[in-house]
Design a protein around this motif. Structure first.
Motif, PDB file in Angstrom:
ATOM      1  N   TYR A   1       0.841  -1.190   0.000  1.00  0.00           N
ATOM      2  CA  TYR A   1       0.000   0.000   0.000  1.00  0.00           C
ATOM      3  C   TYR A   1       0.881   1.247   0.000  1.00  0.00           C
ATOM      4  O   TYR A   1       2.004   1.243   0.525  1.00  0.00           O
ATOM      5  CB  TYR A   1      -0.883   0.047   1.248  1.00  0.00           C
ATOM      6  N   GLU A   2       0.349   2.319  -0.556  1.00  0.00           N
ATOM      7  CA  GLU A   2       1.003   3.628  -0.509  1.00  0.00           C
ATOM      8  C   GLU A   2       0.135   4.579   0.302  1.00  0.00           C
ATOM      9  O   GLU A   2      -1.071   4.704   0.045  1.00  0.00           O
ATOM     10  CB  GLU A   2       1.206   4.185  -1.912  1.00  0.00           C
ATOM     11  N   LEU A   3       0.751   5.230   1.305  1.00  0.00           N
ATOM     12  CA  LEU A   3       0.085   6.208   2.160  1.00  0.00           C
ATOM     13  C   LEU A   3       0.709   7.567   1.882  1.00  0.00           C
ATOM     14  O   LEU A   3       1.931   7.732   2.011  1.00  0.00           O
ATOM     15  CB  LEU A   3       0.261   5.830   3.637  1.00  0.00           C
ATOM     16  N   SER A   4      -0.110   8.533   1.462  1.00  0.00           N
ATOM     17  CA  SER A   4       0.403   9.860   1.113  1.00  0.00           C
ATOM     18  C   SER A   4      -0.244  10.929   1.973  1.00  0.00           C
ATOM     19  O   SER A   4      -1.422  10.818   2.338  1.00  0.00           O
ATOM     20  CB  SER A   4       0.149  10.163  -0.366  1.00  0.00           C
ATOM     21  N   PHE A   5       0.549  11.985   2.263  1.00  0.00           N
ATOM     22  CA  PHE A   5       0.094  13.101   3.089  1.00  0.00           C
ATOM     23  C   PHE A   5       0.154  14.391   2.281  1.00  0.00           C
ATOM     24  O   PHE A   5       1.024  14.572   1.425  1.00  0.00           O
ATOM     25  CB  PHE A   5       0.982  13.228   4.332  1.00  0.00           C
TER      26      PHE A   5
ATOM     27  N   LEU B   1      -4.588  18.205  -2.907  1.00  0.00           N
ATOM     28  CA  LEU B   1      -3.806  17.347  -3.790  1.00  0.00           C
ATOM     29  C   LEU B   1      -2.635  18.101  -4.424  1.00  0.00           C
ATOM     30  O   LEU B   1      -1.662  17.488  -4.875  1.00  0.00           O
ATOM     31  CB  LEU B   1      -4.701  16.767  -4.885  1.00  0.00           C
ATOM     32  N   SER B   2      -2.748  19.399  -4.480  1.00  0.00           N
ATOM     33  CA  SER B   2      -1.686  20.196  -5.108  1.00  0.00           C
ATOM     34  C   SER B   2      -0.494  20.398  -4.187  1.00  0.00           C
ATOM     35  O   SER B   2       0.541  20.893  -4.639  1.00  0.00           O
ATOM     36  CB  SER B   2      -2.241  21.557  -5.539  1.00  0.00           C
ATOM     37  N   THR B   3      -0.637  20.059  -2.907  1.00  0.00           N
ATOM     38  CA  THR B   3       0.471  20.268  -1.966  1.00  0.00           C
ATOM     39  C   THR B   3       0.829  18.947  -1.298  1.00  0.00           C
ATOM     40  O   THR B   3       0.642  18.764  -0.095  1.00  0.00           O
ATOM     41  CB  THR B   3       0.109  21.320  -0.911  1.00  0.00           C
ATOM     42  N   TRP B   4       1.293  18.012  -2.154  1.00  0.00           N
ATOM     43  CA  TRP B   4       1.761  16.733  -1.630  1.00  0.00           C
ATOM     44  C   TRP B   4       2.976  16.948  -0.753  1.00  0.00           C
ATOM     45  O   TRP B   4       3.886  17.717  -1.081  1.00  0.00           O
ATOM     46  CB  TRP B   4       2.098  15.822  -2.813  1.00  0.00           C
ATOM     47  N   LEU B   5       3.010  16.271   0.388  1.00  0.00           N
ATOM     48  CA  LEU B   5       4.117  16.429   1.325  1.00  0.00           C
ATOM     49  C   LEU B   5       5.082  15.247   1.249  1.00  0.00           C
ATOM     50  O   LEU B   5       6.255  15.421   0.967  1.00  0.00           O
ATOM     51  CB  LEU B   5       3.578  16.569   2.751  1.00  0.00           C
TER      52      LEU B   5
ATOM     53  N   ASP C   1      10.611   7.860  13.080  1.00  0.00           N
ATOM     54  CA  ASP C   1       9.905   8.327  11.894  1.00  0.00           C
ATOM     55  C   ASP C   1      10.635   9.509  11.274  1.00  0.00           C
ATOM     56  O   ASP C   1      11.050  10.433  11.960  1.00  0.00           O
ATOM     57  CB  ASP C   1       8.481   8.717  12.294  1.00  0.00           C
ATOM     58  N   THR C   2      10.781   9.466   9.962  1.00  0.00           N
ATOM     59  CA  THR C   2      11.491  10.546   9.262  1.00  0.00           C
ATOM     60  C   THR C   2      10.539  11.358   8.398  1.00  0.00           C
ATOM     61  O   THR C   2      10.962  12.028   7.470  1.00  0.00           O
ATOM     62  CB  THR C   2      12.608   9.959   8.391  1.00  0.00           C
ATOM     63  N   THR C   3       9.245  11.252   8.645  1.00  0.00           N
ATOM     64  CA  THR C   3       8.293  11.911   7.772  1.00  0.00           C
ATOM     65  C   THR C   3       8.035  13.364   8.152  1.00  0.00           C
ATOM     66  O   THR C   3       7.254  14.039   7.482  1.00  0.00           O
ATOM     67  CB  THR C   3       6.963  11.156   7.819  1.00  0.00           C
ATOM     68  N   ASN C   4       8.636  13.835   9.217  1.00  0.00           N
ATOM     69  CA  ASN C   4       8.393  15.222   9.667  1.00  0.00           C
ATOM     70  C   ASN C   4       6.908  15.469   9.910  1.00  0.00           C
ATOM     71  O   ASN C   4       6.372  16.507   9.543  1.00  0.00           O
ATOM     72  CB  ASN C   4       8.926  16.237   8.640  1.00  0.00           C
ATOM     73  N   PHE C   5       6.285  14.504  10.537  1.00  0.00           N
ATOM     74  CA  PHE C   5       4.864  14.629  10.888  1.00  0.00           C
ATOM     75  C   PHE C   5       4.795  15.516  12.125  1.00  0.00           C
ATOM     76  O   PHE C   5       5.132  15.092  13.228  1.00  0.00           O
ATOM     77  CB  PHE C   5       4.282  13.242  11.158  1.00  0.00           C
TER      78      PHE C   5
END
Length: 1017
Positions: free
Chosen positions: A805-809, A815-819, A836-840
C-alpha cells in the motif's frame, strides 16, 4: 446445420432451467492474477475424442449411464447428464474386458446396473452404482447377446427378487436358434435358466432382437420379446419377425410362451432368412402396461432389418399391429424408440439410424398423439449431432429425453455425442462429444452468470457453447452448431441483454446469422442479405449494425431479416465496429484510421490523423458522452495505444515508454469497465516483460502527462498470446468483460495454448476504506509526556491479495500540496517519534489517503483530514496543592519541542478573572519558565495556567493552584528549586504500605492454621 428458421420452444427453456436446479459447486476464484478457465473437455467429459455413445440407460434421481461400445469406456452421471465420471476402471478392476455392448439399470433402484462385456460372453452387475462389480457367470450361448433387460423388485413367497434377462441371436444363418435366459436374484444370484423361447409352438428357439419386462411385472409376470424366425420352423412361422409375450412362473423359473391368445403377433413379414445381415428392434412400453387386460396391452415396436423390409415404427393394441408411418409411409431405418406416457396418451420418439444427408446430425422424430388413428410425426427442430444410430431413452419421472449417437465402427471426430432434450424436439449436446476445438470467440453476460464460447472444427461444424456454472467453465453445454465455410464464428450479446436476452452468432465472411431471444435456448436463422459480414454490433434484439467489405456499414431494424442500404464510412476496409453509450458509432480500418458517426450511421466523419499502421481496435471511453475520449490501437508492431478527443485533430499516445523499447509489442483487443478502467490485451507472447495485459485506471485523465498503468502477467504461462484465431480475416478483437460495483472480470482466449484465462480485478472500482484516525480527528496528547510528538496509527481496509500500500500526506488536504508518501506491506502504518522521518509535525493540518501499488494500482481512497494537537505542557511547579510558596516564586513546566511559545496566566481566582500576570500573543513566553517579577501577597491562594503555542495552533490549558507562605520567604528558604522540582511524594510511604500488607498476610495464615487444628479436635 439446416438453415431453416428454428422456432422457439418452451421445452428447451425448461431443460436449461431443469439442469441449473442442480446445486452449483462453489469454488474460490483467485483475484488479481490470471486463472485458467476450463473449456469444453478440460477436466470433464464434455468433449471426448475419439468416442461413440452406443448405449444409454437412465435410472431414477438423475442417474444416467452411457457406454462407448467402440472405444471401451463406461460413463456415469449423477446429475441428469450434466456432470460425468468415467467408471471404466471399476469394471476393469473386477476383471471385465471392454468394450461393453449393452447396459441396463433397475427401474426402481438406480444403484443396480448390469452390463454385457467380454465380447458378449459375460455380464457384470453392480449393486452400488458402478463402484463394485460382480461377474454373474453367463453360460455359453448359442449366438451373440442382442438384448438385455432388468425387472423391478417383486415378491415371491416371503422373499424379494428381481430378474435379469438376456436375448441372443445368430443372424443370417436361416435358423431360429436364439435364446432367452433369465437370472433370478434375491439374496444371491441363483443361476441362469434358458426360457426355451418358442414362436412356433413345436420348435424351441427364435432370434431375439430386443426384450423387456412388463411395466407391471410384479403383477402380470410378463416378459415381452421381439424375435425373428428362419426357415427351420413351420410354414406359418417361417422368416418373420414377431412380438412374443411370455408369462413367467417365478417359482419354477420358467416361462409359458402360449399363455396369451393371439400371440405371437407378426410385426413384419421378414426375419432371419439366409443372408439377412441383422434385425434390430426396440420396445417402448407405457408406464401402466398390464398384459392381463387386453385394453392395457398397448406398446410400441420399431424394426430395422437389413436388407430392408417394412422398416418403421409399429403400434400394438391388444392383439392388433398397426404401422405408424414415421416417415410418411416410406421405409425408415429406426435405431431406437422411447416413450413417456400411459396407455392412452404420451410422447413417442423415434431415432434414425442414418444421419441427415450431408451433415453430421441425426434426426429424432416426435409423435404427440401416438394412439391417434393417424399419428402425426414431426422432425426435431434442432436434431442431435452425430453420424447416426440415435439411441433414445427417457429419464424416469421427468420430461427429459436422452440421445446417444455413434458410428459403428467408430470414426474419430464424427460429432457423436450424448444429448438431452426436454421434449424431444430441441436437442442440446451435453457430453462425450467427439469433436475438435479451436477457440475463436467468447462473450460474457453483463451479470457474469453465463459465458458463451465459439469454436471451430476443420472436419465438421463450428460450435456455440455456454457455461452457467460457478465458477464459469466448470460445466459446458453445446447450444448450436454452425455449418460455416470460414471457421470464424463470432458471438455477440445485445447491449440490452439483461432485458431482451438476445444473442447473435455470425460466421465471418458469410451471410450466415443465427439469433436467440432466450439466452441461447432456441435459435432462428437469418439470411436477409447476400453480403458478407465482417463484424456486428447488437444494440438490442432488433437493431443491428454490420460491417461489410468496401469500408461500408449497414443497419437492420428487424433482427437481420432485412438490411438498409450500406453507407460508406470513408475507410478503405473496416476491421471492427464499436458503439458508445450515447449511440455514437466508431469504425476502425485495416490501415490505421478511425471514423465515427453521431447520427446512427447515416453520415461518417474521418479522423484525419492515423492511430498507427495496422488494423485498428477502437473503443470509446465508458464516459464518452461526458468526456469525449476514444482509445485506439493498431496491429502494427509497436503501434501503441492512443487516445483522441472529439474536437481535436491529433492522437495522444498513452504508452510511449512501452513502444520505445522496440520489442514489437502489439495490442489485440481493448476492453473497458463501467468505471473507466482500460484493459489492453496484448498479442506478443507473454514473458516477464511483454505480453499479457496493460491496465490503465485513469486513461481519460486530462492533466496527466505520464499515465500510470500496470503490466498484468501474474500467473500467465510463458508464451501465452491474446491473438485472434487465424480463421478471422480481420484483426478481430479478443476478450470480453463484465463488472459490478466491486470488480471486473476479463476473459481472454490464449490462441497459442488454446486456453481461456480470466483476470479478476478487485482493485479497479475504489481504493481501500479508511478506518482510523477518523476524518477530522484531533489527535490525543502523548501519554509519555516525553516532550515529543505522539504516536499516530493509521489503519485501513485489508484488501485481498494486496502486497503493498502507498500512504500519502498533503498539506491542508490539498492534492496540489503533496508532502510525502510512505509504503506499508500491511493494512496500517505507525508514525512514531522514535524513528519516523516523515516530519509529521504537531500543529499542522494534514490530509491523508491510501491506495494499493502491488500487485496492481487501485484508485486512491477518499481524503481524510487530520489535526494533530500540540501536546499539553506538564510537570508544573509550583504543583497543585503546594503551600508555603515564596511570594516571589519561579514558575516552570515542560512543553513539546515544537512549541514556539507559551501563553501564561496568573490569577487569584479559578476562573482567571482577577488576573495578576498574563502573557499571550506577541508577549507569549519563549521559555518553559517565568520568574515572577511582582510581589505576591503572603498567605494567599493563587491559580495559574499555561499552554503551548505553534502558529495558529494551541495546546489545551494546563492549570495549577498553590498558597503562598504566611510570611515573606525567599525562594531558597521556601525550598523551591530554581528550575527542576522533585516529583511529589505520596502521603504514605510506599515501603510502609508493603509492610502493612505483609503483616495482614501473616495474620491470615495464622487464623487458618488455628481453624484447621480446632476442626481436628
Amino acid at each position: 446445420m439446416n438453415r431453416f428458421v428454428v422456432r422457439a420452444a418452451a421445452a428447451l427453456s425448461f431443460l436449461s432451467l431443469f439442469l441449473t436446479m442442480v446445486p452449483p459447486v462453489q469454488a474460490h476464484v483467485p483475484v488479481l492474477e490470471w486463472t485458467e478457465v476450463n473449456v469444453p473437455g478440460d477436466n470433464d467429459f464434455t468433449v471426448v475424442s475419439p468416442s461413440e455413445v452406443t448405449g444409454i440407460t437412465a435410472g431414477r434421481n438423475g442417474l444416467v449411464y452411457a457406454i462407448d461400445g467402440e472405444y471401451g469406456r463406461v460413463y456415469r452421471s449423477l446429475e441428469y447428464g450434466l456432470d460425468w465420471e468415467d467408471i471404466t476402471k471399476y469394471l476393469e478392476r473386477a476383471g471385465a474386458t471392454l468394450p461393453a455392448t449393452f447396459i441396463v439399470v433397475a427401474p426402481d433402484n438406480e444403484g443396480i446396473v448390469a452390463v454385457v462385456t467380454d465380447g458378449g460372453t459375460a455380464i457384470y452387475v453392480s449393486l452400488d452404482g458402478g463402484y463394485e462389480w460382480e461377474d454373474v457367470h453367463l453360460p455359453a450361448l448359442s449366438g451373440d447377446v442382442t438384448a438385455l433387460a432388468m425387472s423391478g423388485l417383486y415378491v415371491y413367497g416371503d422373499r424379494e427378487y428381481r430378474d435379469i434377462a438376456v436375448g441372443t441371436a445368430l443372424w443370417g444363418d436361416g435358423l431360429s436358434n436364439g435364446q432367452v435366459l433369465i437370472l433370478q436374484g434375491g439374496c444371491t444370484w441363483v443361476g441362469w435358466r434358458d426360457q426355451q423361447i418358442r414362436v412356433d409352438p413345436l420348435v424351441v428357439g427364435a432370434d431375439v432382437s430386443t426384450l423387456a419386462f412388463s411395466s407391471s411385472y410384479a403383477r402380470d409376470h410378463t416378459l415381452v420379446v421381439v424375435a425373428s424366425t428362419g426357415a427351420d420352423v413351420g410354414a406359418a412361422w417361417t422368416d418373420r419377425t414377431w412380438l412374443v409375450l411370455g408369462e413367467r412362473d417365478k417359482g419354477a423359473g420358467t416361462t409359458d410362451w402360449d399363455e396369451f391368445t393371439g400371440y405371437p403377433l407378426e410385426i413384419i413379414g421378414a426375419g432371419d432368412a439366409a443372408g439377412a445381415v441383422y434385425v434390430r428392434s426396440s420396445l417402448a412400453l407405457p408406464s401402466n402396461y398390464y398384459s392381463d387386460v387386453a385394453a392395457s396391452r398397448r406398446l410400441f415396436v420399431s424394426v430395422d432389418r437389413s436388407p430392408d423390409f417394412d422398416d418403421d415404427v409399429y403400434r400394438v393394441v391388444g392383439d392388433e399391429v398397426e404401422r405408424m408411418d414415421a416417415d410418411g409411409g416410406s421405409d425408415l431405418d429406426v435405431w431406437s424408440i422411447a416413450y413417456r406416457g400411459t396407455n392412452t396418451a404420451g410422447v413417442l420418439l423415434a431415432g434414425d439410424r442414418s444421419p441427415v444427408p450431408a451433415t453430421l446430425k441425426v434426426q429424432v422424430r416426435r409423435c404427440d398423439n401416438p394412439f391417434a388413428t393417424s399419428p402425426d410425426w414431426e422432425e426435431s427442430e434442432v436434431p442431435p449431432t452425430g453420424p447416426g444410430h440415435a439411441f433414445l431413452v427417457w429419464a424416469p419421472n421427468v420430461s427429459l429425453a436422452y440421445c446417444g449417437t455413434s458410428n459403428q465402427p467408430g470414426v474419430a471426430l464424427d460429432e457423436s455425442a450424448f444429448s438431452a432434450s426436454s421434449g424431444g424436439s430441441l436437442w442440446r449436446q451435453m457430453a462425450i462429444i467427439d469433436t475438435a476445438l479451436t477457440l475463436t470467440d467468447l462473450a460474457v453476460s453483463p451479470d457474469g452468470a453465463k459465458l458463451f464460447l465459439t469454436t471451430s472444427n476443420p472436419w465438421g461444424p463450428e460450435s456455440v457453447w455456454h457455461s452457467f456454472s460457478h465458477p464459469l467453465g466448470l460445466k459446458w453445454e453445446r447450444l448450436l452448431t454452425v455449418d460455416s465455410d470460414s471457421d470464424a464464428v463470432m458471438v455477440k450479446l445485445s447491449a440490452d441483454y439483461e432485458n431482451d436476452n438476445s444473442v447473435y452468432v455470425v460466421a465471418q465472411n458469410s451471410n450466415l446469422v443465427a439469433v436467440s431471444f432466450n439466452r441461447g435456448n432456441s435459435w432462428e436463422w437469418r439470411k436477409g442479405t447476400d453480403l458478407e459480414l465482417l463484424d456486428l454490433i447488437v444494440v438490442n434484439s432488433k437493431t443491428l449494425y454490420a460491417a461489410i467489405p468496401g469500408g461500408r456499414v449497414m443497419m437492420s431494424t428487424n433482427g437481420g431479416k432485412s438490411w438498409e442500404d450500406p453507407v460508406d464510412t470513408l475507410l478503405s476496409e473496416i476491421n471492427m465496429l464499436a458503439r458508445a453509450s450515447d449511440g455514437t458509432l466508431f469504425a476502425g480500418s485495416d490501415n490505421g484510421y478511425v471514423s465515427y458517426s453521431t447520427d446512427g450511421g447515416e453520415h461518417w466523419v474521418l479522423i484525419e490523423e492515423p492511430a498507427g499502421n495496422g488494423a485498428v481496435q477502437v473503443l470509446p471511453d465508458a464516459e464518452f458522452a461526458d468526456n469525449g475520449w476514444v482509445y485506439a490501437a493498431a496491429s502494427g508492431s509497436d503501434d501503441g495505444l492512443w487516445r483522441w478527443k472529439v474536437g481535436r485533430t491529433y492522437w495522444q499516445q498513452l504508452d510511449s515508454d512501452i513502444t520505445t523499447l522496440n520489442d514489437g509489442q502489439i495490442i489485440g483487443g481493448l476492453l473497458s469497465g463501467s468505471e473507466g478502467t482500460l484493459y489492453a490485451l496484448r498479442i506478443e507472447p507473454a514473458s516477464d516483460d511483454t505480453g499479457g495485459m496493460t491496465r490503465w485506471l485513469c486513461p481519460a485523465c486530462e492533466p496527466c502527462v505520464d499515465h500510470e498503468y500496470d503490466h498484468v502477467i501474474e500467473d500467465l504461462p510463458t508464451g501465452a498470446s491474446f491473438a485472434v484465431d487465424v480463421a478471422f480475416t480481420t484483426a478481430y478483437p479478443v476478450g470480453t468483460l463484465w463488472g459490478d460495483d466491486e470488480l471486473n472480470e476479463i476473459f481472454a482466449i490464449d490462441s497459442a495454448g488454446q486456453r481461456v484465462f480470466v483476470f479478476r480485478d478487485t482493485l479497479c472500482k475504489r481504493g481501500p476504506y479508511l478506518d482510523s484516525p477518523a476524518d477530522g480527528a484531533q489527535l490525543d496528547e502523548n501519554s509519555c509526556n516525553c516532550n515529543l510528538d505522539g504516536v499516530v496509527t493509521f489503519d485501513w481496509e485489508d484488501l485481498d491479495a494486496v502486497d503493498l500500500y502507498e500512504l500519502s500526506f498533503y498539506h491542508e488536504a490539498s492534492l496540489s500540496t503533496w508532502l510525502w508518501s510512505t509504503y506499508s506491506d500491511y493494512d496500517g502504518f505507525v508514525s512514531s517519534p522514535s524513528g519516523d522521518t516523515t516530519n509529521f509535525l504537531s500543529g499542522t493540518t494534514y490530509g491523508w489517503r491510501v491506495r494499493t501499488t502491488s500487485p496492481v494500482l487501485s484508485p486512491w481512497s477518499d481524503m481524510r483530514r487530520l489535526y494533530p494537537q500540540l501536546l499539553g505542557v506538564a510537570e508544573l511547579q509550583p504543583a497543585t496543592g503546594a503551600t508555603g510558596i515564596a511570594t516571589s516564586p519561579i514558575f516552570t513546566w515542560n512543553g513539546p519541542v515544537v512549541a514556539a511559545a507559551y501563553e501564561f496566566t496568573l490569577a487569584t481566582d479559578p476562573d482567571f478573572k482577577n488576573v495578576i500576570a498574563s502573557f499571550s500573543g506577541s508577549s507569549a513566553l519563549q521559555t518553559t519558565a517565568w520568574a515572577c517579577d511582582r510581589e505576591l501577597s503572603p498567605g494567599t491562594n493563587y491559580f495559574w495556567r499555561v499552554r503551548s503555542v505553534s502558529g495558529e495552533t494551541y495546546s489545551p490549558w494546563v492549570g495549577s493552584a498553590f498558597a503562598t507562605a504566611s510570611t515573606a520567604v525567599s525562594p531558597a528558604a521556601a525550598g523551591v528549586a530554581p528550575i527542576e522540582f522533585p516529583a511529589q511524594q505520596p502521603a504514605v510511604n510506599g515501603y510502609l504500605i508493603w509492610v502493612v500488607f505483609g503483616l495482614v498476610a501473616l495474620l491470615m495464615v495464622g487464623l487458618i492454621v488455628l481453624i484447621l487444628r480446632t476442626a481436628r479436635r
